[in-house]
Design a protein around this motif. Structure first.
Motif, PDB file in Angstrom:
ATOM      1  N   ARG A   1      81.867  29.403  77.707  1.00  0.00           N
ATOM      2  CA  ARG A   1      81.236  28.918  78.002  1.00  0.00           C
ATOM      3  C   ARG A   1      79.645  29.272  79.052  1.00  0.00           C
ATOM      4  O   ARG A   1      79.374  28.485  78.842  1.00  0.00           O
ATOM      5  CB  ARG A   1      82.254  28.049  79.483  1.00  0.00           C
ATOM      6  N   GLU A   2      79.616  29.702  79.804  1.00  0.00           N
ATOM      7  CA  GLU A   2      78.759  31.085  80.449  1.00  0.00           C
ATOM      8  C   GLU A   2      78.511  30.926  79.612  1.00  0.00           C
ATOM      9  O   GLU A   2      77.006  30.957  79.768  1.00  0.00           O
ATOM     10  CB  GLU A   2      79.877  32.259  81.101  1.00  0.00           C
TER      11      GLU A   2
ATOM     12  N   ILE B   1      76.187  28.014  79.298  1.00  0.00           N
ATOM     13  CA  ILE B   1      75.580  27.478  80.209  1.00  0.00           C
ATOM     14  C   ILE B   1      73.922  28.652  79.943  1.00  0.00           C
ATOM     15  O   ILE B   1      72.960  28.272  80.065  1.00  0.00           O
ATOM     16  CB  ILE B   1      75.926  28.021  81.724  1.00  0.00           C
ATOM     17  N   ARG B   2      73.796  29.889  80.032  1.00  0.00           N
ATOM     18  CA  ARG B   2      72.816  31.000  79.971  1.00  0.00           C
ATOM     19  C   ARG B   2      72.117  30.828  78.806  1.00  0.00           C
ATOM     20  O   ARG B   2      70.605  30.814  79.049  1.00  0.00           O
ATOM     21  CB  ARG B   2      74.063  32.839  80.301  1.00  0.00           C
ATOM     22  N   ARG B   3      72.579  30.289  77.409  1.00  0.00           N
ATOM     23  CA  ARG B   3      72.020  29.979  76.685  1.00  0.00           C
ATOM     24  C   ARG B   3      70.800  28.735  76.789  1.00  0.00           C
ATOM     25  O   ARG B   3      69.720  28.631  76.482  1.00  0.00           O
ATOM     26  CB  ARG B   3      72.777  29.893  75.257  1.00  0.00           C
ATOM     27  N   ALA B   4      72.054  27.568  77.388  1.00  0.00           N
ATOM     28  CA  ALA B   4      71.373  26.441  77.343  1.00  0.00           C
ATOM     29  C   ALA B   4      70.146  26.636  78.447  1.00  0.00           C
ATOM     30  O   ALA B   4      68.959  26.302  78.677  1.00  0.00           O
ATOM     31  CB  ALA B   4      71.897  25.089  78.341  1.00  0.00           C
ATOM     32  N   ILE B   5      70.536  27.363  79.960  1.00  0.00           N
ATOM     33  CA  ILE B   5      69.225  27.957  81.015  1.00  0.00           C
ATOM     34  C   ILE B   5      68.219  28.580  80.373  1.00  0.00           C
ATOM     35  O   ILE B   5      67.575  29.062  80.830  1.00  0.00           O
ATOM     36  CB  ILE B   5      69.400  28.129  81.877  1.00  0.00           C
TER      37      ILE B   5
ATOM     38  N   ALA C   1      68.607  32.237  77.706  1.00  0.00           N
ATOM     39  CA  ALA C   1      68.933  32.875  77.804  1.00  0.00           C
ATOM     40  C   ALA C   1      68.698  33.201  76.160  1.00  0.00           C
ATOM     41  O   ALA C   1      68.987  32.079  75.836  1.00  0.00           O
ATOM     42  CB  ALA C   1      70.755  33.215  78.033  1.00  0.00           C
TER      43      ALA C   1
ATOM     44  N   LYS D   1      76.650  28.979  68.640  1.00  0.00           N
ATOM     45  CA  LYS D   1      75.728  27.860  69.139  1.00  0.00           C
ATOM     46  C   LYS D   1      75.909  27.405  70.447  1.00  0.00           C
ATOM     47  O   LYS D   1      77.002  27.290  71.102  1.00  0.00           O
ATOM     48  CB  LYS D   1      75.701  27.114  67.998  1.00  0.00           C
ATOM     49  N   PRO D   2      75.046  27.497  71.305  1.00  0.00           N
ATOM     50  CA  PRO D   2      74.582  26.617  73.187  1.00  0.00           C
ATOM     51  C   PRO D   2      76.023  25.739  72.540  1.00  0.00           C
ATOM     52  O   PRO D   2      76.219  25.125  73.773  1.00  0.00           O
ATOM     53  CB  PRO D   2      73.270  26.706  73.164  1.00  0.00           C
ATOM     54  N   ALA D   3      75.459  24.836  72.073  1.00  0.00           N
ATOM     55  CA  ALA D   3      76.174  23.421  71.994  1.00  0.00           C
ATOM     56  C   ALA D   3      78.033  23.628  72.461  1.00  0.00           C
ATOM     57  O   ALA D   3      78.108  22.920  73.093  1.00  0.00           O
ATOM     58  CB  ALA D   3      75.745  21.849  71.106  1.00  0.00           C
ATOM     59  N   ASP D   4      77.873  24.607  70.518  1.00  0.00           N
ATOM     60  CA  ASP D   4      79.609  24.781  70.751  1.00  0.00           C
ATOM     61  C   ASP D   4      79.579  25.594  72.200  1.00  0.00           C
ATOM     62  O   ASP D   4      81.100  25.514  72.549  1.00  0.00           O
ATOM     63  CB  ASP D   4      79.662  25.435  69.507  1.00  0.00           C
TER      64      ASP D   4
ATOM     65  N   LEU E   1      79.264  24.978  75.284  1.00  0.00           N
ATOM     66  CA  LEU E   1      79.606  24.357  76.169  1.00  0.00           C
ATOM     67  C   LEU E   1      80.642  23.534  76.409  1.00  0.00           C
ATOM     68  O   LEU E   1      81.421  23.451  77.431  1.00  0.00           O
ATOM     69  CB  LEU E   1      78.163  23.876  75.870  1.00  0.00           C
ATOM     70  N   ARG E   2      80.832  23.723  75.052  1.00  0.00           N
ATOM     71  CA  ARG E   2      82.387  22.923  74.982  1.00  0.00           C
ATOM     72  C   ARG E   2      83.273  23.424  75.064  1.00  0.00           C
ATOM     73  O   ARG E   2      84.353  23.382  75.696  1.00  0.00           O
ATOM     74  CB  ARG E   2      82.013  22.045  73.682  1.00  0.00           C
TER      75      ARG E   2
END
Lengths: 221, 430
Positions: free
Chosen positions: B335-336, B339-343, B345, B422-425, B427-428
């Motif tokens: 998950r971390e 998060i990092r990918r979402a912001i 990274a 994958k960022p979305a995966d 995050l889930r």
């Protein structure tokens, strides 16, 4: 930030034909709009938001972000776009629990290559702006839900994005906090930032400039 | 650079937050480090030892001795074999002046040495001044035999003083005490300054011109060829012949040709010399000691390689430990990663982060292992009586570097897995 989608589809793998989350969605969001995406659970709202935010890739259709065809972007370009132009706000805040508020806010600045002093200054300024002055050193677990979401908003604003994507931003908050967060989003929109918010809440949706209603992976007319 | 610094900071936070997991993976790599340092110092010791042995014993060695295994078809055929005398040594020297050393040895034993009131048994060896050219592991008091002594058959001698047995070899020590092996001659040399004194050996008076004191075990290399039987009194070989100590005995000749290049050529010449002088019967054996020495060196190196491969295996085991821990970390922090990918990274940022964390584990493990390796190699081994390892300052350094590199190499796969999420995966993930 102009967002143009046409016939977007998303099929999740699984089963023998996969599971379609989006079944052909077309819309256009102009820069500076405040759009609420509403609809029942499982209708594909979050999937759509993830695709708009470049966190996920659509299975088909067209998507152009500020005139750029998203399908042609490399992973690095997608990362850079997320970092510099998009700010995310999630229902469950998605803060890093081991980092303090100020460190959480500074993280996008770090990935953007900001210097130490600049990171420090900007992160503190953002926390002051969301009303968390004096709570810079607190870790998320020491903050209330509303405060956590405010940290998340400060983080989303770190690199001055043109687009804010909020996925049920008030879903885990009490009504007082919800109001505050909603006010902040409205203020940001007033500054010219495009805001797209996914929500169940009809009252909140009503405060947005435009509503996209979804059902079963399609937009309702 | 900032990303790297931040990865280091995050790494520390993560390592600190998961102390048990981190300690276990340090230990895995530290164990590798300990074995590696031990292996390294063992190899280093072996090489250093071999170098010193080569210097002391020489490489291009051969030995001429009588062939005792000649067969005869019937007792009537037996003819006394010819004898290698001192004159033959001189002749060989004359024919082959290029040889570095031609050192004859003639031995006598069960001699009775009388000094004042003391009588003791001893053994004599007749040599020439060339004896000192190889396997010289002594310090000399007084002087050694010279050519004047040999040419004039003077009754002079040099006594050999044994070194104390090596520490830790308590069995040997107690046995020597019990059976009084240290008594008599050894005690005489140990407790008296014998240089300039006269002794009586089997009725002949000899003047002691020098004492050869064996270097202590810790300071001397074992000679590759060894000294064979221990002889306690050295005298000119001509004197021992003249006074009939070794009479008509055939001498053994230790030869060093000086270099490995002309060794075969020298060997051929020496065999020719023997044929011309003594005829075709295989009366003498020329033992090729170069081959023996080479085999021993090869065996030592092989042993060292086995040790180093154990060290490498230990590192690989440590590396797999780190890979395991890093993979577990990746799954625990999915998950971390999201998060990092979402912001913002990038994949590279994520890879960097996990690799930096693993390399930090490797570095800490390497440093810990080096410290333990030093403790094991120096104080502990000494206490256990195994003898300290020669640990050079670069060994822990290399070991830390290898530990870090191993961690790096084994972190690539988990880091690649992390970066590929994958960022979305991600995050889930819960």
């Amino acid at each position: 930030m102009s967002i143009k989608c046409s016939e977007l589809t998303k099929v999740y793998e699984g089963g023998h034909s996969g599971w379609p989350a989006l079944r052909g969605i077309s819309f256009h969001i102009k820069p500076g709009e405040f759009v609420a995406v509403t609809g029942p659970s499982g209708c594909g709202k979050s999937t759509l938001l993830n695709i708009i935010g470049l966190l996920d890739e659509p299975s088909g259709g067209k998507y152009s972000l500020n005139g750029r065809n998203v399908f042609t972007l490399s992973d690095l370009e997608r990362s850079d776009t997320r970092r510099d132009e998009i700010g995310f706000i999630f229902q469950s805040f998605h803060l890093l629990n081991r980092l303090s508020s100020v460190e959480n806010v500074a993280l996008p600045l770090m990935y953007a290559g900001a210097g130490r002093a600049e990171m420090h200054e900007r992160a503190h300024a953002l926390l002051r702006r969301v009303g968390l002055h004096g709570k810079e050193k607190k870790i998320p677990l020491e903050l209330s839900g509303g405060e956590r979401q405010r940290v998340a908003i400060a983080r989303a604003l770190a690199n001055s994005p043109k687009l804010i994507l909020a996925d049920e931003p008030t879903g885990n908050l009490d009504s007082a906090s919800s109001k505050e967060i909603m006010q902040m989003l409205t203020d940001l929109n007033a500054e010219g930032i495009t805001v797209i918010m996914v929500t169940h809440d009809k009252e909140l949706a009503a405060r947005a400039g435009r509503n996209l209603r979804m059902r079963d992976g399609r937009l309702e007319p | 650079m900032r990303a790297l610094l931040n990865a280091v900071k995050t790494g520390f936070t993560e390592i600190w937050a998961h102390k048990t997991r981190s300690v276990l993976s340090f230990l895995a790599i530290a164990a590798g480090s300990v074995v590696f340092i031990d292996a390294f110092s063992a190899i280093f010791a072996t090489y250093a030892h071999l170098e010193r042995q080569k210097q002391v014993s020489g490489m291009a060695r051969m030995k001429i001795s009588q062939n005792y295994s000649q067969t005869y078809s019937s007792p009537d055929d037996y003819v006394p074999p010819p004898v290698f005398r001192y004159e033959d040594v001189l002749r060989l020297r004359e024919k082959m002046p290029e040889l570095y050393m031609v050192s004859p040895e003639g031995r006598d034993w069960r001699n009775v040495l009388v000094y004042g009131e003391q009588r003791m048994t001893t053994s004599l060896m007749g040599v020439t001044p060339e004896w000192v050219k190889r396997d010289f592991i002594y310090t000399l008091k007084g002087r050694f035999l010279d050519w004047h002594d040999v040419e004039n058959k003077l009754r002079v001698c040099v006594l050999v003083k044994k070194a104390a047995p090596p520490p830790g070899n308590s069995f040997n020590k107690s046995m020597m005490k019990k059976y009084n092996f240290t008594g008599g001659f050894d005690m005489l040399v140990a407790h008296n300054d014998m240089v300039g004194k006269t002794v009586n050996i089997d009725g002949f008076t000899f003047t002691v011109i020098g004492v050869l004191e064996e270097l202590p075990y810790s300071k001397r290399p074992d000679t590759i060829m060894g000294r064979g039987q221990e002889y306690k009194v050295l005298a000119p070989v001509t004197t021992l012949v003249h006074y009939n100590f070794i009479g008509q005995q055939s001498l053994d000749i230790n030869i060093d040709t000086g270099s490995e290049q002309n060794f075969d050529e020298s060997m051929r010449k020496i065999n020719n010399f023997l044929k011309i002088r003594f005829g075709d019967g295989d009366f003498f054996i020329v033992e090729n000691q170069l081959e023996v020495i080479r085999e021993r060196i090869a065996a030592s190196i092989k042993g060292a390689l086995v040790t180093i491969s154990l060290g490498m295996l230990a590192f690989i085991a440590g590396g797999i430990g780190i890979m395991n821990v890093t993979l577990a970390t990746v799954f625990a922090r999915t998950r971390e990663i999201g998060i990092r990918r979402a912001i913002g990274a990038s994949r590279r940022d994520i890879m960097l982060q996990f690799i930096v964390e693993a390399v930090m584990l490797g570095l800490i493990g390497g440093v810990l292992g080096s410290a333990l390796g030093y403790l094991w190699g120096v104080p502990i081994k000494v206490i256990l009586g195994m003898g300290g390892s020669p640990i050079k300052p670069w060994m822990p350094l290399v070991s830390v570097l290898i530990a870090a590199f191993t961690a790096f190499a084994f972190a690539i796969y988990p880091a690649w897995v992390a970066a590929g999420l994958k960022p979305a995966d991600a995050l889930r993930a819960e």
